[in-house]
Design a protein around this motif. Sequence first.
Motif, mmCIF file in Angstrom:
data_model
loop_
_atom_site.group_PDB
_atom_site.id
_atom_site.type_symbol
_atom_site.label_atom_id
_atom_site.label_comp_id
_atom_site.label_asym_id
_atom_site.label_seq_id
_atom_site.Cartn_x
_atom_site.Cartn_y
_atom_site.Cartn_z
ATOM 1 N N ASN A 1 39.516 49.927 -19.512
ATOM 2 C CA ASN A 1 40.150 50.104 -20.960
ATOM 3 C C ASN A 1 39.258 51.119 -21.774
ATOM 4 O O ASN A 1 39.706 52.143 -22.522
ATOM 5 N N SER A 2 37.982 50.874 -21.757
ATOM 6 C CA SER A 2 36.877 51.718 -22.542
ATOM 7 C C SER A 2 36.854 53.166 -22.005
ATOM 8 O O SER A 2 36.781 54.078 -22.623
ATOM 9 N N ILE A 3 37.178 53.246 -20.475
ATOM 10 C CA ILE A 3 36.940 54.640 -20.072
ATOM 11 C C ILE A 3 38.243 55.364 -20.356
ATOM 12 O O ILE A 3 38.196 56.492 -20.734
ATOM 13 N N ILE A 4 39.467 54.815 -20.418
ATOM 14 C CA ILE A 4 40.486 55.316 -20.979
ATOM 15 C C ILE A 4 40.548 55.699 -22.260
ATOM 16 O O ILE A 4 41.014 56.996 -22.642
ATOM 17 N N SER B 1 45.628 50.453 -24.370
ATOM 18 C CA SER B 1 44.061 50.298 -23.862
ATOM 19 C C SER B 1 43.369 49.419 -24.884
ATOM 20 O O SER B 1 42.903 48.659 -24.694
ATOM 21 N N LEU B 2 43.665 50.003 -26.153
ATOM 22 C CA LEU B 2 42.945 49.363 -27.228
ATOM 23 C C LEU B 2 43.453 48.030 -27.556
ATOM 24 O O LEU B 2 42.773 46.762 -27.578
ATOM 25 N N MET B 3 44.748 47.840 -27.373
ATOM 26 C CA MET B 3 45.576 46.438 -27.486
ATOM 27 C C MET B 3 45.010 45.364 -26.428
ATOM 28 O O MET B 3 44.715 44.290 -26.871
ATOM 29 N N MET C 1 55.647 49.504 -13.834
ATOM 30 C CA MET C 1 54.813 48.565 -13.219
ATOM 31 C C MET C 1 54.167 47.484 -14.314
ATOM 32 O O MET C 1 54.093 46.614 -14.278
ATOM 33 N N VAL C 2 53.766 48.448 -15.159
ATOM 34 C CA VAL C 2 53.000 47.662 -16.264
ATOM 35 C C VAL C 2 53.848 46.819 -17.290
ATOM 36 O O VAL C 2 53.683 45.905 -17.576
ATOM 37 N N VAL C 3 55.184 47.348 -17.414
ATOM 38 C CA VAL C 3 56.193 46.452 -18.211
ATOM 39 C C VAL C 3 56.617 45.366 -17.393
ATOM 40 O O VAL C 3 56.762 43.972 -17.939
ATOM 41 N N ALA D 1 47.246 41.456 -15.969
ATOM 42 C CA ALA D 1 47.690 42.959 -16.553
ATOM 43 C C ALA D 1 46.940 43.667 -17.402
ATOM 44 O O ALA D 1 46.849 44.867 -17.047
ATOM 45 N N PRO D 2 46.164 43.359 -18.254
ATOM 46 C CA PRO D 2 45.115 44.283 -18.915
ATOM 47 C C PRO D 2 44.091 44.708 -18.100
ATOM 48 O O PRO D 2 43.437 45.991 -18.242
ATOM 49 N N MET D 3 43.849 44.181 -16.781
ATOM 50 C CA MET D 3 42.863 44.643 -15.775
ATOM 51 C C MET D 3 43.516 45.583 -15.169
ATOM 52 O O MET D 3 42.815 46.485 -14.903
ATOM 53 N N LEU D 4 44.620 45.470 -14.478
ATOM 54 C CA LEU D 4 45.400 46.502 -13.764
ATOM 55 C C LEU D 4 45.860 47.635 -14.402
ATOM 56 O O LEU D 4 46.029 48.859 -13.805
ATOM 57 N N ASN D 5 46.129 47.548 -16.127
ATOM 58 C CA ASN D 5 46.762 48.812 -16.402
ATOM 59 C C ASN D 5 45.913 50.025 -16.326
ATOM 60 O O ASN D 5 46.753 51.004 -15.979
#
Length: 309
Positions: free
Chosen positions: A40-43, A65-67, A243-245, A277-281
């Motif tokens: 998420n930091s990379i994004i 990504s911040l959330m 997929m994320v939803v 989910a936060p890991m795969l997003n």
Amino acid sequence: MENHKNVTEFVFMGLWENRQVELLFFLLFLLCYLAVLMGNSIILVTITCSHLIEQPMYYFLCHLSLMDLCYTSTVVPRLIRDLAATRKSISYNECMTQLFTAHLLAGVEIFILVSMALDRYVAIVKPLHYLIIMNRKRCHVLIAMAWSVGFWHSIALLLMVLSLPFCGPNHINHYLCDVKPLLKLVCKDIHVVSILVIANSGMVVIAIFLVLVASYILILYNLKTRSSAGRHKALSTCSSHVMVVVLFFVPCIYTYVLPAGSENKDKEISVFYTVIAPMLNPLIYTLRNSEMKNTMHKVWSRMSHSELK
């Protein structure tokens, strides 16, 4: 308030009662959390340091990504610590803080996903009016609405839980302070409160999920008139969002629709929206997105060159 003082702390029962299994998952969840932080930091860096931040889709992805970073950080560090600890305790005040923060950030994330669905709908169904409808001011308003709705959702849950008496026992059959496992410890009838929780969380999540499904059905219907190349590009960006939803909403629906007294796999299922989910997003949005991959390569190449100088 006198009843609350009888319970000054809660003790998590955790995901597993086997010590060897917990130590194994200590390492696994530590790696997962590092992956969440890195991905998420990379994004965030890629989008904010490039032209992508000007596009509504990536503007919302940046906030998503911040959330993910913030939401995971309210839950997983304590989970990792507790997996290595023999006694998994949390004070009453810390428990209420975690309850409020987790529901606030989850509420914001849900409405960011709605905003992303709206963005894709307008881009595909009304492409000629896209820049007018999804202007930067409207994007800011949607993010502000997400925070506002998330706040009122979480404050309503918090005030309801604060009004409940906890006389003991104080063992939470979970790894985080969530409303349903807490309701099982309340020393009064919880039927009315349980219905309110289902209305506040479960029914709202179902309603939003159905709205998102309807929006994608309309998108698929409108894609019939597009060229093969246009259809493929639209389906590629939409499939990532779908997929994320699904990863986020389906476990949430399972967790919050069933009443508090029912015996189910809440704590195991909740791992999907707190960790998986936060890991795969980040992977979902980068591996299936050539524009994101190209920009990522340019941004990080530029940053590495500037460091060498």
